[in-house]
Design a protein around this motif. Structure first.
Motif, PDB file in Angstrom:
ATOM      1  N   VAL A 117      52.049  53.759  40.428  1.00 60.03           N
ATOM      2  CA  VAL A 117      52.701  54.606  39.430  1.00 60.03           C
ATOM      3  C   VAL A 117      51.712  55.581  38.794  1.00 60.03           C
ATOM      4  CG1 VAL A 117      54.041  54.661  37.300  1.00 60.03           C
ATOM      5  CG2 VAL A 117      54.458  52.864  38.990  1.00 60.03           C
ATOM      6  N   TYR A 118      50.645  55.072  38.202  1.00 58.50           N
ATOM      7  CA  TYR A 118      49.717  55.962  37.505  1.00 58.50           C
ATOM      8  C   TYR A 118      49.007  56.889  38.488  1.00 58.50           C
ATOM      9  CZ  TYR A 118      50.455  52.419  33.865  1.00 58.50           C
ATOM     10  OH  TYR A 118      51.016  51.543  32.972  1.00 58.50           O
ATOM     11  N   GLY A 119      48.618  56.349  39.635  1.00 60.85           N
ATOM     12  CA  GLY A 119      47.986  57.202  40.644  1.00 60.85           C
ATOM     13  C   GLY A 119      48.938  58.249  41.182  1.00 60.85           C
ATOM     14  N   GLY A 120      50.186  57.840  41.450  1.00 65.35           N
ATOM     15  CA  GLY A 120      51.165  58.790  41.962  1.00 65.35           C
ATOM     16  C   GLY A 120      51.483  59.894  40.972  1.00 65.35           C
ATOM     17  N   VAL A 121      51.668  59.528  39.722  1.00 62.43           N
ATOM     18  CA  VAL A 121      51.942  60.535  38.687  1.00 62.43           C
ATOM     19  C   VAL A 121      50.746  61.466  38.533  1.00 62.43           C
ATOM     20  CG1 VAL A 121      52.368  60.870  36.221  1.00 62.43           C
ATOM     21  CG2 VAL A 121      53.628  59.102  37.478  1.00 62.43           C
ATOM     22  N   THR A 122      49.544  60.923  38.616  1.00 65.33           N
ATOM     23  CA  THR A 122      48.334  61.738  38.500  1.00 65.33           C
ATOM     24  C   THR A 122      48.231  62.741  39.645  1.00 65.33           C
ATOM     25  OG1 THR A 122      47.142  59.992  37.331  1.00 65.33           O
ATOM     26  CG2 THR A 122      45.805  61.669  38.432  1.00 65.33           C
ATOM     27  N   ALA A 123      48.439  62.263  40.869  1.00 65.45           N
ATOM     28  CA  ALA A 123      48.332  63.149  42.034  1.00 65.45           C
ATOM     29  C   ALA A 123      49.369  64.263  41.966  1.00 65.45           C
ATOM     30  CB  ALA A 123      48.499  62.349  43.319  1.00 65.45           C
ATOM     31  N   VAL A 124      50.600  63.907  41.661  1.00 64.32           N
ATOM     32  CA  VAL A 124      51.652  64.925  41.561  1.00 64.32           C
ATOM     33  C   VAL A 124      51.340  65.909  40.442  1.00 64.32           C
ATOM     34  CG1 VAL A 124      54.086  65.308  41.001  1.00 64.32           C
ATOM     35  CG2 VAL A 124      53.439  63.479  42.580  1.00 64.32           C
ATOM     36  N   GLY A 125      50.881  65.389  39.327  1.00 59.91           N
ATOM     37  CA  GLY A 125      50.566  66.260  38.193  1.00 59.91           C
ATOM     38  C   GLY A 125      49.487  67.278  38.497  1.00 59.91           C
ATOM     39  N   GLN A 126      48.595  66.951  39.434  1.00 65.44           N
ATOM     40  CA  GLN A 126      47.527  67.881  39.793  1.00 65.44           C
ATOM     41  C   GLN A 126      48.044  69.013  40.675  1.00 65.44           C
ATOM     42  OE1 GLN A 126      44.359  68.076  38.702  1.00 65.44           O
ATOM     43  NE2 GLN A 126      44.092  69.932  39.940  1.00 65.44           N
ATOM     44  N   VAL A 127      48.935  68.721  41.606  1.00 65.84           N
ATOM     45  CA  VAL A 127      49.345  69.738  42.578  1.00 65.84           C
ATOM     46  C   VAL A 127      50.648  70.441  42.224  1.00 65.84           C
ATOM     47  CG1 VAL A 127      48.167  68.469  44.414  1.00 65.84           C
ATOM     48  CG2 VAL A 127      50.633  68.137  44.095  1.00 65.84           C
ATOM     49  N   LEU A 128      51.489  69.811  41.409  1.00 61.73           N
ATOM     50  CA  LEU A 128      52.810  70.369  41.146  1.00 61.73           C
ATOM     51  C   LEU A 128      52.784  71.731  40.451  1.00 61.73           C
ATOM     52  CD1 LEU A 128      55.880  70.038  41.316  1.00 61.73           C
ATOM     53  CD2 LEU A 128      55.778  68.738  39.162  1.00 61.73           C
ATOM     54  N   PRO A 129      51.933  71.961  39.452  1.00 66.58           N
ATOM     55  CA  PRO A 129      51.960  73.280  38.806  1.00 66.58           C
ATOM     56  C   PRO A 129      51.747  74.432  39.780  1.00 66.58           C
ATOM     57  CG  PRO A 129      50.749  71.729  37.451  1.00 66.58           C
ATOM     58  CD  PRO A 129      51.015  71.036  38.748  1.00 66.58           C
ATOM     59  N   GLY A 130      50.810  74.263  40.721  1.00 66.61           N
ATOM     60  CA  GLY A 130      50.577  75.314  41.711  1.00 66.61           C
ATOM     61  C   GLY A 130      51.774  75.511  42.619  1.00 66.61           C
ATOM     62  N   MET A 131      52.403  74.423  43.012  1.00 71.67           N
ATOM     63  CA  MET A 131      53.591  74.536  43.852  1.00 71.67           C
ATOM     64  C   MET A 131      54.703  75.282  43.127  1.00 71.67           C
ATOM     65  SD  MET A 131      53.797  70.787  45.710  1.00 71.67           S
ATOM     66  CE  MET A 131      52.563  70.253  46.903  1.00 71.67           C
ATOM     67  N   LEU A 132      54.902  74.964  41.869  1.00 78.15           N
ATOM     68  CA  LEU A 132      55.962  75.626  41.106  1.00 78.15           C
ATOM     69  C   LEU A 132      55.660  77.109  40.908  1.00 78.15           C
ATOM     70  CD1 LEU A 132      56.730  72.877  38.432  1.00 78.15           C
ATOM     71  CD2 LEU A 132      58.167  73.549  40.356  1.00 78.15           C
ATOM     72  N   ARG A 133      54.387  77.442  40.702  1.00 74.78           N
ATOM     73  CA  ARG A 133      54.029  78.867  40.568  1.00 74.78           C
ATOM     74  C   ARG A 133      54.338  79.624  41.852  1.00 74.78           C
ATOM     75  NH1 ARG A 133      49.406  76.798  38.028  1.00 74.78           N
ATOM     76  NH2 ARG A 133      48.181  77.110  39.935  1.00 74.78           N
ATOM     77  N   ARG A 134      54.052  78.984  42.991  1.00 78.45           N
ATOM     78  CA  ARG A 134      54.274  79.648  44.279  1.00 78.45           C
ATOM     79  C   ARG A 134      55.725  79.570  44.734  1.00 78.45           C
ATOM     80  NH1 ARG A 134      49.452  76.795  44.964  1.00 78.45           N
ATOM     81  NH2 ARG A 134      50.488  75.107  46.120  1.00 78.45           N
ATOM     82  N   GLY A 135      56.496  78.675  44.108  1.00 77.17           N
ATOM     83  CA  GLY A 135      57.888  78.516  44.477  1.00 77.17           C
ATOM     84  C   GLY A 135      58.096  77.802  45.801  1.00 77.17           C
ATOM     85  N   ARG A 136      57.131  76.963  46.183  1.00 75.44           N
ATOM     86  CA  ARG A 136      57.269  76.206  47.424  1.00 75.44           C
ATOM     87  C   ARG A 136      56.274  75.045  47.417  1.00 75.44           C
ATOM     88  NH1 ARG A 136      54.079  80.587  48.608  1.00 75.44           N
ATOM     89  NH2 ARG A 136      52.137  80.137  49.758  1.00 75.44           N
ATOM     90  N   GLY A 137      56.618  74.022  48.166  1.00 78.76           N
ATOM     91  CA  GLY A 137      55.731  72.872  48.282  1.00 78.76           C
ATOM     92  C   GLY A 137      56.524  71.638  48.660  1.00 78.76           C
ATOM     93  N   THR A 138      55.814  70.641  49.172  1.00 81.27           N
ATOM     94  CA  THR A 138      56.422  69.374  49.569  1.00 81.27           C
ATOM     95  C   THR A 138      55.593  68.226  49.020  1.00 81.27           C
ATOM     96  OG1 THR A 138      57.380  70.248  51.619  1.00 81.27           O
ATOM     97  CG2 THR A 138      57.012  67.875  51.525  1.00 81.27           C
ATOM     98  N   ILE A 139      56.273  67.244  48.459  1.00 87.02           N
ATOM     99  CA  ILE A 139      55.626  66.028  47.957  1.00 87.02           C
ATOM    100  C   ILE A 139      56.314  64.835  48.610  1.00 87.02           C
ATOM    101  CG2 ILE A 139      55.230  64.565  45.943  1.00 87.02           C
ATOM    102  CD1 ILE A 139      55.158  67.204  44.286  1.00 87.02           C
ATOM    103  N   LEU A 140      55.553  64.057  49.360  1.00 86.02           N
ATOM    104  CA  LEU A 140      56.066  62.872  50.032  1.00 86.02           C
ATOM    105  C   LEU A 140      55.301  61.655  49.529  1.00 86.02           C
ATOM    106  CD1 LEU A 140      56.150  64.302  53.674  1.00 86.02           C
ATOM    107  CD2 LEU A 140      58.057  64.190  52.061  1.00 86.02           C
ATOM    108  N   ALA A 141      56.013  60.616  49.133  1.00 84.38           N
ATOM    109  CA  ALA A 141      55.373  59.389  48.657  1.00 84.38           C
ATOM    110  C   ALA A 141      55.879  58.219  49.468  1.00 84.38           C
ATOM    111  CB  ALA A 141      55.669  59.161  47.181  1.00 84.38           C
ATOM    112  N   THR A 142      54.969  57.355  49.855  1.00 82.99           N
ATOM    113  CA  THR A 142      55.305  56.230  50.728  1.00 82.99           C
ATOM    114  C   THR A 142      55.060  54.911  50.017  1.00 82.99           C
ATOM    115  OG1 THR A 142      54.561  57.543  52.618  1.00 82.99           O
ATOM    116  CG2 THR A 142      54.850  55.179  52.969  1.00 82.99           C
TER     117      THR A 142
END
Length: 243
Positions: A117-142
């Protein structure tokens, strides 16, 4: 050029996902604790002409994980796909069954919550802002299929945490899909590399590429267990239909 960052990159599924996306022209950022394992995979990828680099980090070290992902972004320019699939080493793993209520304690789920949970939220939090700025991106969690569709009381402490990561990703998908970012959870019920052809890492990796390409499912139940494997909660037929 697009880049995939694989967090929890190991020598089986992580390696296979790296090669699968690399075949489609992706650069590859590999993140895990073992520098030695990562460097071997980097050499293997670069020998085939792929741009790849290692960024060692422990997902339970949140500042270190953010730094590793930031370094990958600086190195490659962007992270366009994040695949988050951490897993404990045998030395880390301590199953906590629910036979009596007292056997599942707060203390018994702390390490799993940190990893998933904490690691997943941390990883997403690092990359998501850039994806949203660009209007594209994929996040897959296993996670293992015990995060939802399968119930295995013998590892209840792990399932509490993986269910949290699953819920986070499903909520993320609902929140960002209309902004160009696709998120999906993979519930993996297979003995990787130890069973039928469907359990081979390269075959499983194809499912990740399909998710990224089609962007239509918020969750994939990937089941390939022996016919005599016993679990409670859901029938194998139901799970097969969900794939």
């Amino acid at each position: 050029m697009s880049t995939i960052a694989i967090v929890g990159a190991g020598p089986q599924l992580g390696r296979a996902i790296a090669h699968r996306f690399a075949r489609e022209g992706f650069d590859v950022a590999l993140i895990a604790r073992s520098r030695t394992t990562l460097e071997k995979m980097v050499v293997e990828l670069t020998e085939t002409g792929v741009r790849a680099a290692a960024f060692p980090a422990d997902v339970t070290d949140r500042p270190g994980l953010r730094d590793a992902l930031a370094a990958a972004e600086d190195h490659f320019g962007t992270i366009d796909v994040l695949e988050y699939s951490p897993g404990p080493s045998p030395a880390d793993f301590a199953a906590r069954p629910i036979v009596e209520a007292s056997q599942l304690t707060v203390e018994s789920i702390v390490a799993e919550m940190e990893m998933y949970v904490y690691g997943g939220v941390t990883a997403v939090g690092q990359v998501l802002p850039g994806m949203l700025r660009r209007g594209r991106g994929t996040i897959l969690a296993t996670t293992g299929a015990g995060s939802g569709p399968m119930i295995v009381p013998e590892v209840a402490n792990v399932q509490v945490a993986t269910a949290g990561l699953r819920n986070f990703i499903l909520n993320l998908h609902a929140s960002v899909a209309e902004r160009g970012v696709y998120a999906a959870h993979v519930a993996l019920g297979a003995f990787i590399g130890q069973g039928s052809p469907k359990s081979e890492p390269d075959v499983i990796a194809d499912a990740y590429w399909r998710l990224h390409q089609e962007r239509s499912e918020s969750e994939l139940f990937y089941l390939d267990l022996p016919d005599d494997y016993v679990f409670e909660g859901v029938s194998p037929q139901f799970l097969s239909e969900g794939e």
